[in-house]
Design a protein around this motif. Sequence first.
Motif, mmCIF file in Angstrom:
data_model
loop_
_atom_site.group_PDB
_atom_site.id
_atom_site.type_symbol
_atom_site.label_atom_id
_atom_site.label_comp_id
_atom_site.label_asym_id
_atom_site.label_seq_id
_atom_site.Cartn_x
_atom_site.Cartn_y
_atom_site.Cartn_z
ATOM 1 N N ILE A 130 0.874 -1.186 0.000
ATOM 2 C CA ILE A 130 0.000 0.000 0.000
ATOM 3 C C ILE A 130 0.896 1.215 0.000
ATOM 4 C CG2 ILE A 130 -1.901 1.192 1.124
ATOM 5 C CD1 ILE A 130 -2.618 -1.384 2.504
ATOM 6 N N ILE A 131 0.957 1.886 -1.135
ATOM 7 C CA ILE A 131 1.934 2.941 -1.313
ATOM 8 C C ILE A 131 1.321 4.305 -1.023
ATOM 9 C CG2 ILE A 131 3.551 3.949 -2.975
ATOM 10 C CD1 ILE A 131 3.997 0.951 -2.214
ATOM 11 N N GLY A 132 2.110 5.153 -0.365
ATOM 12 C CA GLY A 132 1.654 6.506 -0.100
ATOM 13 C C GLY A 132 2.210 7.012 1.217
ATOM 14 N N SER A 160 -14.606 4.261 -6.636
ATOM 15 C CA SER A 160 -14.011 3.094 -7.275
ATOM 16 C C SER A 160 -12.516 3.339 -7.525
ATOM 17 C CB SER A 160 -14.735 2.842 -8.588
ATOM 18 O OG SER A 160 -14.277 1.648 -9.132
ATOM 19 N N GLY A 161 -11.704 2.334 -7.217
ATOM 20 C CA GLY A 161 -10.272 2.445 -7.490
ATOM 21 C C GLY A 161 -9.463 3.110 -6.397
ATOM 22 N N THR A 162 -10.071 3.414 -5.253
ATOM 23 C CA THR A 162 -9.324 4.084 -4.177
ATOM 24 C C THR A 162 -8.574 3.101 -3.279
ATOM 25 O OG1 THR A 162 -11.405 4.176 -2.943
ATOM 26 C CG2 THR A 162 -10.685 6.211 -3.998
ATOM 27 N N GLY A 163 -8.795 1.802 -3.484
ATOM 28 C CA GLY A 163 -8.030 0.822 -2.712
ATOM 29 C C GLY A 163 -8.823 0.133 -1.618
ATOM 30 N N LYS A 164 -10.137 0.049 -1.772
ATOM 31 C CA LYS A 164 -10.956 -0.533 -0.705
ATOM 32 C C LYS A 164 -10.617 -2.006 -0.476
ATOM 33 C CE LYS A 164 -14.844 0.713 -2.687
ATOM 34 N NZ LYS A 164 -14.307 1.521 -3.811
ATOM 35 N N GLU A 165 -10.463 -2.727 -1.585
ATOM 36 C CA GLU A 165 -10.165 -4.154 -1.429
ATOM 37 C C GLU A 165 -8.765 -4.358 -0.834
ATOM 38 O OE1 GLU A 165 -11.477 -6.527 -4.613
ATOM 39 O OE2 GLU A 165 -10.568 -8.362 -3.837
ATOM 40 N N LEU A 166 -7.853 -3.508 -1.262
ATOM 41 C CA LEU A 166 -6.487 -3.574 -0.740
ATOM 42 C C LEU A 166 -6.478 -3.368 0.780
ATOM 43 C CD1 LEU A 166 -3.730 -3.857 -2.138
ATOM 44 C CD2 LEU A 166 -3.563 -1.378 -2.150
ATOM 45 N N ILE A 167 -7.257 -2.402 1.230
ATOM 46 C CA ILE A 167 -7.337 -2.100 2.663
ATOM 47 C C ILE A 167 -8.031 -3.241 3.410
ATOM 48 C CG2 ILE A 167 -8.382 -0.529 4.355
ATOM 49 C CD1 ILE A 167 -6.013 0.725 3.040
ATOM 50 N N ASN A 346 -9.242 7.087 -9.992
ATOM 51 C CA ASN A 346 -8.334 6.925 -8.850
ATOM 52 C C ASN A 346 -7.114 6.052 -9.153
ATOM 53 O OD1 ASN A 346 -9.658 8.540 -6.715
ATOM 54 N ND2 ASN A 346 -11.382 7.235 -7.304
ATOM 55 N N ILE A 347 -6.671 5.277 -8.159
ATOM 56 C CA ILE A 347 -5.394 4.585 -8.307
ATOM 57 C C ILE A 347 -5.447 3.538 -9.417
ATOM 58 C CG2 ILE A 347 -3.687 3.200 -7.070
ATOM 59 C CD1 ILE A 347 -4.770 4.758 -4.538
ATOM 60 N N ARG A 348 -6.611 2.949 -9.595
ATOM 61 C CA ARG A 348 -6.721 1.969 -10.678
ATOM 62 C C ARG A 348 -6.430 2.623 -12.028
ATOM 63 N NH1 ARG A 348 -11.445 -0.013 -9.677
ATOM 64 N NH2 ARG A 348 -10.733 -1.857 -8.571
ATOM 65 N N GLU A 349 -6.968 3.816 -12.232
ATOM 66 C CA GLU A 349 -6.760 4.526 -13.504
ATOM 67 C C GLU A 349 -5.291 4.915 -13.674
ATOM 68 O OE1 GLU A 349 -8.917 8.193 -13.864
ATOM 69 O OE2 GLU A 349 -8.612 8.321 -16.025
ATOM 70 N N LEU A 350 -4.680 5.375 -12.585
ATOM 71 C CA LEU A 350 -3.260 5.739 -12.634
ATOM 72 C C LEU A 350 -2.408 4.510 -12.967
ATOM 73 C CD1 LEU A 350 -0.897 7.730 -12.073
ATOM 74 C CD2 LEU A 350 -1.026 7.060 -9.680
ATOM 75 N N GLN A 351 -2.724 3.421 -12.315
ATOM 76 C CA GLN A 351 -2.003 2.175 -12.540
ATOM 77 C C GLN A 351 -2.079 1.764 -14.018
ATOM 78 O OE1 GLN A 351 -3.507 -0.869 -9.932
ATOM 79 N NE2 GLN A 351 -1.948 -2.339 -10.483
ATOM 80 N N ASN A 352 -3.284 1.840 -14.586
ATOM 81 C CA ASN A 352 -3.445 1.486 -16.000
ATOM 82 C C ASN A 352 -2.640 2.414 -16.906
ATOM 83 O OD1 ASN A 352 -5.166 -0.511 -15.207
ATOM 84 N ND2 ASN A 352 -7.038 0.617 -15.663
#
Length: 433
Positions: A130-132, A160-167, A346-352
């Motif tokens: 989890i980066i940041g 969506s894409g803010t990292g909910k599943e990651l958290i 969010n982060i998903r879009e940046l990642q892509n």
Amino acid sequence: MRGILAALMRDAGFRVIEAASGEQALEVFAAEAPAITISDIALDQMDGIQLLDRIKQLDSEALVIMITAYSSVESAIAALRKGAYDYITKPFINEDILQTIRNALRQRELFRENRYLRRELKQQYNFENIIGHSDALMKIFKFIEKIAGTNSTLLIQGESGTGKELIAKATHYNSQRADGPFVAINCSALPEHLLESELFGYVKGAFTGAHTNKIGLFKAADGGTLFLDEINEMPLTLQVKLLRALQEREFIPLGATKPVTFDARIIAAANRNLEEEMAAGRLRSDLYYRLSVFNLTLPPLRERREDIPLLVRYFIEKYSRALNLPPKSISEEALQALINYEWHGNIRELQNAIERAVALSEERIELPQLPQKVRETPLGIRDLSGQTLTLEELERRYIFETLRRVNDDKAHAAELLGIDLSTLYRKLKRYGR
Ligand SMILES: Nc1ncnc2c1ncn2[C@@H]1O[C@H](COP(=O)(O)OP(=O)(O)O)[C@@H](O)[C@H]1O
Ligand SMILES: [Mg+2]
């Protein structure tokens, strides 16, 4: 002087990249991430102290050695206060400068070991992916550490894409359930009857097609965590059954007569505002309160832009590695555009975006490899760490960017900027040009 120094260092076995100005040095720094930067304090245009500032914004741990005339040691002291590693006075003895470089390299090793240790510690807590470093994220880490050990339900909200599943996973792996399963289901992905049988399971013959017993996810997550994603999409009738299961800690599989107890920790996620969903009658309020014993909202990426440079570097490394390549670099301009963009995905879009840019670029990611929407806003109101620029810095950049676009034609630039030529010259003088 630069040539002499470069030759001296090359003779000593170092790889040296030269830059003829502060601006150029910054480009090189962003592109090459050198181990050490050596700069004179007195430069034309951007001076050495300004360069130091900008480099520190890019990488707060960067090692910068300043060179200064013996007569102006005060400016070197000022540089130390701003985070320079050390300074050398002119005229210098070759061995002195080599020794300073070696010391700096040793310091760098220490930094790295330190970071490695920190990473190991984090890995233990499974926050390592989890980066940041934004305040918002640090608060979230603390919160998770505090509540992970409990068995209470947790509700995670966020776009969506803010990292909910990651958290959710981090919460699981930080709990005493870490050795148990993490089971995830997206409540919007299945029609109601399938969702119900997935969650609660069924016995053989419960309905046509039920050829065997099927154990539901509630039971499959025994000893671990059940992650209910997009809970706001769950049909109302199923919400009643879910609520009952949570209250009784047991449920009845389809077609069964006896209840089954379960021992899973429930984490739910929603990408809609649940207060609104309740008000609109799409979410039962009793279920909401049952799920949100602990409640966490992940801020959108555009509200924690200081995390963007770290995420960019992380994803560049990740996708370069996937291609079996050394980490590609990124131009300052491209990084700036990434920081300025709104990132509604969010982060998903940046990642892509980074995955694509890594695939498209040569050694260095440049503006043209970024998605068009991102590219369209290269000049922004934020610096490379995501902080809002001062008015003066914004003006300086705007003027230099305009000049660049008109090939340094001052009269044309003044016209575009809507100011007199003399005003432009006055401003350029103030900005050291
Ligand atoms: N802070 C972060 N550091 C690194 N990767 C992240 C971070 N937040 C999200 N991601 C990545 O972004 C993607 C979307 O995250 P996810 O947890 O699926 O978001 P959500 O469930 O909120 O839609 C995933 O690939 C995830 O690994
Ligand atoms: Mg998700």
